[in-house]
Design a protein around this motif. Sequence first.
Motif, short mmCIF file in Angstrom:
data_model
loop_
_atom_site.label_atom_id
_atom_site.label_comp_id
_atom_site.label_asym_id
_atom_site.label_seq_id
_atom_site.Cartn_x
_atom_site.Cartn_y
_atom_site.Cartn_z
N ASP A 119 15.16 25.17 -25.81
CA ASP A 119 16.61 25.20 -25.54
C ASP A 119 17.37 24.61 -26.71
OD1 ASP A 119 19.00 25.46 -23.92
OD2 ASP A 119 18.95 23.28 -23.75
N LYS A 122 16.04 19.18 -31.91
CA LYS A 122 16.72 17.98 -32.41
C LYS A 122 16.48 17.83 -33.91
CE LYS A 122 17.83 16.73 -28.18
NZ LYS A 122 19.22 16.70 -27.68
N ASN A 190 14.33 11.58 -23.94
CA ASN A 190 14.81 12.96 -23.75
C ASN A 190 14.56 13.88 -24.95
OD1 ASN A 190 15.87 12.19 -21.20
ND2 ASN A 190 17.70 11.40 -22.23
N GLN A 191 13.58 13.51 -25.79
CA GLN A 191 13.21 14.41 -26.88
C GLN A 191 11.77 14.87 -26.77
OE1 GLN A 191 13.97 13.38 -30.92
NE2 GLN A 191 16.13 12.90 -30.59
N THR A 197 14.38 20.14 -26.28
CA THR A 197 14.61 20.30 -24.84
C THR A 197 14.24 21.74 -24.52
OG1 THR A 197 16.93 20.91 -25.18
CG2 THR A 197 16.45 18.58 -24.76
N TRP A 198 13.96 22.03 -23.26
CA TRP A 198 13.46 23.37 -22.93
C TRP A 198 14.13 23.95 -21.69
CZ3 TRP A 198 10.12 19.10 -22.65
CH2 TRP A 198 9.87 18.64 -21.35
N ASP A 199 14.00 25.26 -21.56
CA ASP A 199 14.38 26.00 -20.36
C ASP A 199 13.12 26.60 -19.77
OD1 ASP A 199 17.11 25.59 -20.19
OD2 ASP A 199 17.57 27.22 -21.58
#
Length: 343
Positions: A119, A122, A190-191, A197-199
Motif C-alpha cells: 500500500d 516508507k 507500523n512499518q 504498509t499493505w492491503d
Amino acid sequence: MSFLQVIVTIFSLSFLVLFHEAGHFIAAKILGWPVEEFGIGYPPRLFGKKIKGTLFSLNLIPFGGFCGFSENAMYKKPKREQTLVILSGVLANFILGWFLFSFLFTVGNPYSEGRVFVDEVKEGTPAEEANLKNGDQILTVQGQEVNDPGDLLYHVERYAGEEVTLEIKREGEEEVLKTNIVPRTEHPENQGPLGITWDFEGEEKYRRYLWYQAPVKAFEESVSVVKDMVSGLGWMIRKLIFAGRVPKEVGGPVGIFDVTAQATRLGYRYLLQLLAFLSLNLFLLNLFPIPALDGGQLIFVAVEAIRGKRVRMEVRQLVNAVGMTLLALLAILVTIQDVRRLI
C-alpha cells in the motif's frame, strides 16, 4: 470480552493440559501403576473422591490439571514402562490435534486465500532500497507463498537480518519480478521489517473432505503443522541466542489467552482450529530435552539405563528446579512482551 467468552477460553486452554495429563494417567493405569491423585485444576482442593486407589480431585485454580505419582514407586518401574508413561502425555496431545483437524475437515476447516499488496513504501527502508512500488503484489518470500498478511509477517520475521528473495507481480508487467531484500530486526512502529504498509484482498474458504478421507488429510495436516513448528522454534532459538531477545511474534500465556478469546468470537471452527494448533504445540514443546518437561524426564530415563543405576533424587530435584526456573524466566519475558503488545 464477555463473561461467557472468558469461561470458554479458560475451559478450552485447561482442557489441553488436562488431556495431556489424562494420557499419563491412562497409560499408568493400563500398566498397573499406582496413581496417587488425578486433579482437575490446581490446589487448594475443593472436592475429592478416592476410587480404586486414586484420589480424583476438583481444585480451586481452574487451569489444566495434574497426575500425581509416588516418585519412589515410579522410578522403580522398568525403563520401558517409564518411557511409555512419559510419552503418553505428548502422544495424547498429538492425537487430540489430529482428532480436532479430522472433525474440522469434515465440517469445513476455515482458511483465507487472497492477495497481499504493497500500500505504501516508507522512505529509507529495505522496501525502498529493493525498489518495491505501491500496488505491487507480494507472491512469495524465499519461495514461501503469501496468501494473507499473516504469511507475510511470519516469513519476513523468520528471516529478519538475512537476505531473502521476494517474488512480486507489478501492474503493467506480465512477468513475475524478483528482488532481494534484508528484513530489519528492529523497526519503527507500523512499518514492519520491510518498511511497508499493505492491503489485503481475499475471502474466507473451507476445506472439506468425505468422512473417511478426513482422518487421513488431518494426519497429513498435523504432521505438516509440527514440521512448521520445528522450523519456527529453530528460528526462535536462533533469535534468542544470537540476537539476545525473544522474537516479537512469540506469545506467552497472556498472548495465548488473548488469541483464544478472539477465536471464540470468530466461531467454533476458529476456536477448534486454534486448539488443534496449540495441542500440537504442546506435543512438540514437551518433547524438548528440558528438565521438568517430558523430554527432560526421558533424558533421566536414558541416563539411568546407560549407567545401570538411579540418578540420586537430590540431583533430579536440583536439575528440575533449574529447568523450571529457566522456563519461568522465559515465560515472564514473553508475558511482559504480551502485555506491552496488548497495551
